[in-house]
Each structure stands twice: as structure tokens, then as C-alpha cells.
Write a protein that holds these residues in place. Sequence first.
Motif, PDB file in Angstrom:
ATOM      1  N   MET A   1       0.841  -1.186   0.000  1.00 10.36           N
ATOM      2  CA  MET A   1       0.000   0.000   0.000  1.00 10.36           C
ATOM      3  C   MET A   1       0.883   1.245   0.000  1.00 10.36           C
ATOM      4  SD  MET A   1      -2.811   1.486   2.714  1.00 10.36           S
ATOM      5  CE  MET A   1      -3.292  -0.080   3.278  1.00 10.36           C
ATOM      6  N   ARG A   2       0.500   2.206  -0.802  1.00  8.22           N
ATOM      7  CA  ARG A   2       1.249   3.454  -0.925  1.00  8.22           C
ATOM      8  C   ARG A   2       0.885   4.412   0.192  1.00  8.22           C
ATOM      9  NH1 ARG A   2       1.998   8.043  -2.913  1.00  8.22           N
ATOM     10  NH2 ARG A   2       2.221   8.982  -4.850  1.00  8.22           N
ATOM     11  N   ARG A   3       1.902   5.084   0.725  1.00  9.11           N
ATOM     12  CA  ARG A   3       1.670   6.092   1.762  1.00  9.11           C
ATOM     13  C   ARG A   3       1.077   7.346   1.147  1.00  9.11           C
ATOM     14  NH1 ARG A   3       7.555   6.595   4.166  1.00  9.11           N
ATOM     15  NH2 ARG A   3       7.676   7.396   2.088  1.00  9.11           N
ATOM     16  N   ALA A   4       0.409   8.134   1.975  1.00  9.15           N
ATOM     17  CA  ALA A   4      -0.135   9.414   1.503  1.00  9.15           C
ATOM     18  C   ALA A   4       1.016  10.328   1.100  1.00  9.15           C
ATOM     19  CB  ALA A   4      -0.959  10.070   2.602  1.00  9.15           C
ATOM     20  N   ALA A   5       0.825  11.039   0.018  1.00  7.09           N
ATOM     21  CA  ALA A   5       1.861  11.946  -0.473  1.00  7.09           C
ATOM     22  C   ALA A   5       2.051  13.104   0.492  1.00  7.09           C
ATOM     23  CB  ALA A   5       1.477  12.465  -1.853  1.00  7.09           C
ATOM     24  N   LYS A   6       3.320  13.423   0.740  1.00  3.24           N
ATOM     25  CA  LYS A   6       3.621  14.556   1.608  1.00  3.24           C
ATOM     26  C   LYS A   6       3.571  15.848   0.808  1.00  3.24           C
ATOM     27  CE  LYS A   6       7.565  13.079   3.324  1.00  3.24           C
ATOM     28  NZ  LYS A   6       8.775  13.087   4.141  1.00  3.24           N
ATOM     29  N   VAL A   7       3.016  16.861   1.413  1.00  5.88           N
ATOM     30  CA  VAL A   7       2.941  18.176   0.792  1.00  5.88           C
ATOM     31  C   VAL A   7       3.864  19.104   1.571  1.00  5.88           C
ATOM     32  CG1 VAL A   7       1.437  20.120   0.246  1.00  5.88           C
ATOM     33  CG2 VAL A   7       0.569  17.788   0.049  1.00  5.88           C
ATOM     34  N   ASP A   8       4.746  19.794   0.864  1.00  8.74           N
ATOM     35  CA  ASP A   8       5.638  20.735   1.528  1.00  8.74           C
ATOM     36  C   ASP A   8       4.833  21.858   2.165  1.00  8.74           C
ATOM     37  OD1 ASP A   8       8.586  19.997   0.825  1.00  8.74           O
ATOM     38  OD2 ASP A   8       7.443  19.694  -1.017  1.00  8.74           O
ATOM     39  N   ALA A   9       5.303  22.352   3.292  1.00 10.76           N
ATOM     40  CA  ALA A   9       4.587  23.390   4.036  1.00 10.76           C
ATOM     41  C   ALA A   9       4.397  24.662   3.224  1.00 10.76           C
ATOM     42  CB  ALA A   9       5.332  23.705   5.341  1.00 10.76           C
ATOM     43  N   ASN A  10       5.280  24.921   2.278  1.00  2.36           N
ATOM     44  CA  ASN A  10       5.200  26.148   1.481  1.00  2.36           C
ATOM     45  C   ASN A  10       4.401  25.973   0.187  1.00  2.36           C
ATOM     46  OD1 ASN A  10       7.145  24.470   0.375  1.00  2.36           O
ATOM     47  ND2 ASN A  10       8.607  26.105  -0.033  1.00  2.36           N
ATOM     48  N   GLN A  11       3.865  24.782  -0.068  1.00  6.04           N
ATOM     49  CA  GLN A  11       3.187  24.536  -1.340  1.00  6.04           C
ATOM     50  C   GLN A  11       1.967  25.433  -1.537  1.00  6.04           C
ATOM     51  OE1 GLN A  11       2.891  20.580  -2.977  1.00  6.04           O
ATOM     52  NE2 GLN A  11       0.788  20.956  -3.646  1.00  6.04           N
ATOM     53  N   ALA A  12       1.108  25.550  -0.542  1.00  9.28           N
ATOM     54  CA  ALA A  12      -0.101  26.380  -0.693  1.00  9.28           C
ATOM     55  C   ALA A  12       0.257  27.830  -1.001  1.00  9.28           C
ATOM     56  CB  ALA A  12      -0.957  26.292   0.564  1.00  9.28           C
ATOM     57  N   GLU A  13       1.261  28.355  -0.313  1.00 10.56           N
ATOM     58  CA  GLU A  13       1.699  29.736  -0.521  1.00 10.56           C
ATOM     59  C   GLU A  13       2.228  29.939  -1.945  1.00 10.56           C
ATOM     60  OE1 GLU A  13       4.888  32.859   1.494  1.00 10.56           O
ATOM     61  OE2 GLU A  13       5.169  30.706   1.789  1.00 10.56           O
ATOM     62  N   ILE A  14       3.026  28.990  -2.420  1.00  5.09           N
ATOM     63  CA  ILE A  14       3.596  29.098  -3.761  1.00  5.09           C
ATOM     64  C   ILE A  14       2.503  28.959  -4.819  1.00  5.09           C
ATOM     65  CG2 ILE A  14       5.110  27.928  -5.426  1.00  5.09           C
ATOM     66  CD1 ILE A  14       7.090  27.502  -3.056  1.00  5.09           C
ATOM     67  N   VAL A  15       1.608  28.000  -4.655  1.00  5.40           N
ATOM     68  CA  VAL A  15       0.515  27.816  -5.612  1.00  5.40           C
ATOM     69  C   VAL A  15      -0.343  29.077  -5.684  1.00  5.40           C
ATOM     70  CG1 VAL A  15      -1.631  26.553  -6.049  1.00  5.40           C
ATOM     71  CG2 VAL A  15       0.460  25.303  -5.457  1.00  5.40           C
ATOM     72  N   GLU A  16      -0.684  29.638  -4.539  1.00  4.96           N
ATOM     73  CA  GLU A  16      -1.497  30.849  -4.502  1.00  4.96           C
ATOM     74  C   GLU A  16      -0.807  32.003  -5.238  1.00  4.96           C
ATOM     75  OE1 GLU A  16      -3.415  34.000  -1.280  1.00  4.96           O
ATOM     76  OE2 GLU A  16      -2.566  32.123  -0.560  1.00  4.96           O
ATOM     77  N   ALA A  17       0.484  32.174  -4.994  1.00  2.00           N
ATOM     78  CA  ALA A  17       1.224  33.271  -5.633  1.00  2.00           C
ATOM     79  C   ALA A  17       1.303  33.078  -7.144  1.00  2.00           C
ATOM     80  CB  ALA A  17       2.625  33.372  -5.035  1.00  2.00           C
ATOM     81  N   LEU A  18       1.528  31.855  -7.586  1.00  2.00           N
ATOM     82  CA  LEU A  18       1.605  31.593  -9.023  1.00  2.00           C
ATOM     83  C   LEU A  18       0.258  31.844  -9.694  1.00  2.00           C
ATOM     84  CD1 LEU A  18       3.795  28.359  -8.985  1.00  2.00           C
ATOM     85  CD2 LEU A  18       4.492  30.633  -9.755  1.00  2.00           C
TER      86      LEU A  18
END
Length: 93
Positions: A1-18
Motif C-alpha cells: 500500500m502506498r503512503r499518503a503523499a507529503k505536501v511541503d509546508a510552502n506549497q499552498a503559498e507558492i501555488v497561490e502566488a503563481l
Amino acid sequence: MRRAAKVDANQAEIVEALRKIGATVQPLHAVGQGCPDLLVGWRGMNTILELKDGRKPPSARKLTEDQEKWHANWRGQVAVVETVEQAIEAITN
């Protein structure tokens, strides 16, 4: 079974800015197998971004073994970024 993908803490901030500057962003972090975190479309060009959290110590910002393999085998461009500024620079240059 595959583990849940980790999301970097800064991902939401970077996605929002882009998205705020008009880029389209498709998260890829759940693909696994070393695939980078984001596919970004900007002015007719695609850029693949691997996110690393610049607030973590350098040892925690290194590419994983799977990421190193993915990057070594990829025939297109990919950028490793830690900040909003680096992400914007990667897609605009």
C-alpha cells in the motif's frame, strides 16, 4: 500500500502566488515515484517545479533517492525552488 503523499509546508503559498500572477497550476505531488510537485503553465510554456521548504535544515531539503532518479531521467526542464520568488523566477525566465 502506498503512503499518503507529503505536501511541503510552502506549497499552498507558492501555488497561490503563481495563480495570482495568472499561471495555471496542477499539483503532481500525489503521483509519487519521485515526480516533482507542480506543473505550471505560464504564457504558453510549461514548467515543472520541485518544492523544498527553505525553512527546514539543508539536510531535509535534499532530493530523495526517487527524486534524484526522476530528475536524472527527465529530458525536459525542471526547477527546484524553495520560495515564492524562486518559483516566479523559474516560470518567468
